[in-house]
Write a protein that holds these residues in place. Structure first.
Motif, PDB file in Angstrom:
ATOM      1  N   LEU A  31     -10.196  -2.796 -12.338  1.00 46.94           N
ATOM      2  CA  LEU A  31     -10.750  -4.063 -13.263  1.00 46.94           C
ATOM      3  C   LEU A  31     -10.219  -3.363 -14.531  1.00 46.94           C
ATOM      4  O   LEU A  31     -11.405  -2.777 -15.238  1.00 46.94           O
ATOM      5  N   TRP A  40     -19.386  -3.088 -13.054  1.00 45.85           N
ATOM      6  CA  TRP A  40     -18.431  -4.066 -12.654  1.00 45.85           C
ATOM      7  C   TRP A  40     -19.264  -5.193 -11.921  1.00 45.85           C
ATOM      8  O   TRP A  40     -19.859  -4.890 -11.014  1.00 45.85           O
ATOM      9  N   GLU A  44     -16.175 -10.570 -10.327  1.00 45.84           N
ATOM     10  CA  GLU A  44     -14.925 -10.032 -10.650  1.00 45.84           C
ATOM     11  C   GLU A  44     -14.221  -9.282  -9.982  1.00 45.84           C
ATOM     12  O   GLU A  44     -12.843  -9.455  -9.661  1.00 45.84           O
ATOM     13  N   ILE A  45     -14.903  -8.375  -9.289  1.00 47.44           N
ATOM     14  CA  ILE A  45     -14.353  -7.684  -8.138  1.00 47.44           C
ATOM     15  C   ILE A  45     -13.547  -8.738  -6.926  1.00 47.44           C
ATOM     16  O   ILE A  45     -12.376  -8.556  -6.546  1.00 47.44           O
ATOM     17  N   ARG A  48     -10.626 -10.484  -8.244  1.00 48.76           N
ATOM     18  CA  ARG A  48      -9.228  -9.727  -7.939  1.00 48.76           C
ATOM     19  C   ARG A  48      -8.983  -9.472  -6.502  1.00 48.76           C
ATOM     20  O   ARG A  48      -7.770  -9.626  -6.217  1.00 48.76           O
ATOM     21  N   LYS A  49      -9.920  -9.360  -5.584  1.00 42.56           N
ATOM     22  CA  LYS A  49      -9.636  -9.172  -4.288  1.00 42.56           C
ATOM     23  C   LYS A  49      -8.944 -10.399  -3.775  1.00 42.56           C
ATOM     24  O   LYS A  49      -8.105 -10.118  -2.791  1.00 42.56           O
ATOM     25  N   VAL A  62      -9.975   1.737  -5.052  1.00 39.97           N
ATOM     26  CA  VAL A  62     -10.170   1.338  -6.467  1.00 39.97           C
ATOM     27  C   VAL A  62      -9.507   2.834  -7.229  1.00 39.97           C
ATOM     28  O   VAL A  62      -9.872   3.667  -6.760  1.00 39.97           O
ATOM     29  N   SER A  88     -21.024   0.252  -9.984  1.00 41.11           N
ATOM     30  CA  SER A  88     -19.994  -0.234  -9.774  1.00 41.11           C
ATOM     31  C   SER A  88     -19.605   0.318  -8.362  1.00 41.11           C
ATOM     32  O   SER A  88     -18.927  -0.417  -7.732  1.00 41.11           O
ATOM     33  N   VAL A  92     -18.185  -2.272  -5.415  1.00 39.41           N
ATOM     34  CA  VAL A  92     -16.833  -2.297  -4.794  1.00 39.41           C
ATOM     35  C   VAL A  92     -16.876  -2.258  -3.102  1.00 39.41           C
ATOM     36  O   VAL A  92     -16.311  -2.722  -2.290  1.00 39.41           O
TER      37      VAL A  92
END
Length: 397
Positions: A31, A40, A44-45, A48-49, A62, A88, A92
């Motif tokens: 990110l 994070w 948001e993760i 993106r995924k 990452v 974070s 993830v």
């Protein structure tokens, strides 16, 4: 080995469709718009995924959750940033990402003097020229103590080189050295860079290394609990720049790092280019020794030119025997599989490809053009496919 590809997110000129066409199955991303030390957010993760998976790819690694400068110096808000880092890691992990590649380089991240060095085939490569670096460090930046870091003959060669540079050439050199690096959310000018260097004036190599080990002792338990493998990237180049210490440059450094926080979650990224620019390193031996602790591989090649200068070579050329390195990594995979390790497969990505063919002249992240990396991945895939069809006892050692 799992074939992956560095992708800088929606603004990357190399699209996810290109990644699939290159033959990779996984994406290495981050990110980047949140890479300022904050924790994070899971949403948001997952966003993106979902974008990556919609393109038919997965996101196993990452690279990178930024390590804030306050953590490296143990000043300012370092404690908050460490807690953010743990958060974070957990975030993830909750999205199924099991490897975090990171680095502990002070200020500069990876550094080159030339981002479009002409190659014999008509394309361009990344290059580090120690004389040009000396010219900037000693004669332009005029860093206090810089002259003591360079031998007199190099400084004299730097004076001669600088005298022949135009203003535009000097501006480009400065931009390459302090004003740009991929996935960084800020840039330096000369004055702000001097101020950043001042933060490290009392940080020795031993001090920075202990700060790294202290950081590991904080985050590795959190990573182990979350089922995440931490894979440190070596310093690039693997020698001091701007008076800043380098602490992950060699086999002894990797050995000490693994011992500092002994855990299945504490390991390395075997970058054959970064470690390969250090003439003291034997990459095949390192692949064998550190095999159980290698969680990620950046496969690229460099040609050393003497006096610490080097350029990025084609993947199967340069000073590293890539066939033997890949064979050592695949042998490690076989051992892991026999041991029943769930993480038996080692992910790799082709790194720092040349700008060739249609990528010449395009706006791309230097080192991360599409076709040069596509060629590199195809060559690496050729090594792997060949070894798969040869009895392991006949693999090169």
């Amino acid at each position: 080995m799992k074939q992956t590809w560095r992708w800088f997110g929606p603004d990357d000129t190399v699209k996810l469709s290109h990644v699939r066409q290159a033959g990779a199955t996984g994406v290495v991303s981050a990110l980047h718009h949140l890479n300022d030390g904050r924790a994070w957010p899971v949403d948001e993760i997952l966003k993106r995924k979902a974008e990556i998976e919609a393109a038919g790819l997965d996101w196993p690694i990452v690279e990178s959750i930024v390590v804030h400068e306050d953590i490296k110096t143990r000043t300012g808000r370092w404690r908050d940033y460490v807690e953010n880092y743990k958060a974070s890691i957990r975030a993830v992990a909750s999205a199924g990402i099991k490897v975090v590649c990171y680095n502990f380089m002070a200020i500069t991240d990876w550094t080159r003097t030339d981002l479009d060095y002409p190659m014999w085939h008509g394309g361009t490569a990344l290059r580090f020229d120690m004389v040009e670096f000396c010219a900037y460090d000693v004669l332009v930046l005029k860093r206090p103590g810089a002259e003591a870091d360079h031998p007199p003959a190099r400084i004299e060669a730097a004076r001669q080189r600088l005298a022949k540079m135009s203003e535009s050439q000097l501006a480009k050199l400065e931009q390459n050295l302090i004003g740009w690096v991929p996935a960084r959310e800020f840039i330096f000018d000369r004055d702000s860079f001097r101020r950043a260097l001042d933060l490290y004036k009392d940080v020795t190599r031993e001090g920075l290394r202990e700060n790294l080990f202290a950081f590991l002792r904080e985050i590795v338990p959190a990573a182990e609990e979350a089922g995440v493998k931490m894979a440190i990237h070596p310093d690039d180049p693997p020698f001091p720049l701007f008076g800043l210490p380098r602490i992950v440059t060699s086999a002894p450094d990797a050995r000490a790092l693994i011992a500092a926080a002994k855990s299945p979650s504490n390991g390395i990224t075997l970058c054959t280019g970064s470690y390969g620019a250090n003439p003291d390193n034997d990459l095949v031996a390192m692949a064998k020794e550190f095999g159980p602790d290698i969680h990620f591989a950046h496969l690229r090649n460099v040609t050393k030119e003497g006096d610490f200068s080097f350029h990025e070579a084609e993947h199967l050329e340069g000073d590293t025997d890539m066939v033997r390195v890949v064979a050592a990594l695949m042998a490690e995979e076989r051992r892991r599989k026999q041991q029943g390790r769930a993480d038996w497969q080692i992910p790799l990505r082709p790194d720092h490809g040349h700008a060739i063919v249609d990528d010449i002249g395009k706006k791309v992240n230097p080192g991360y053009s599409c076709i040069g990396r596509l060629r590199g991945l195809a060559e690496l895939r050729g090594i792997m496919r060949t070894l798969e069809n040869v009895p392991a006892e006949n693999w090169p050692r």
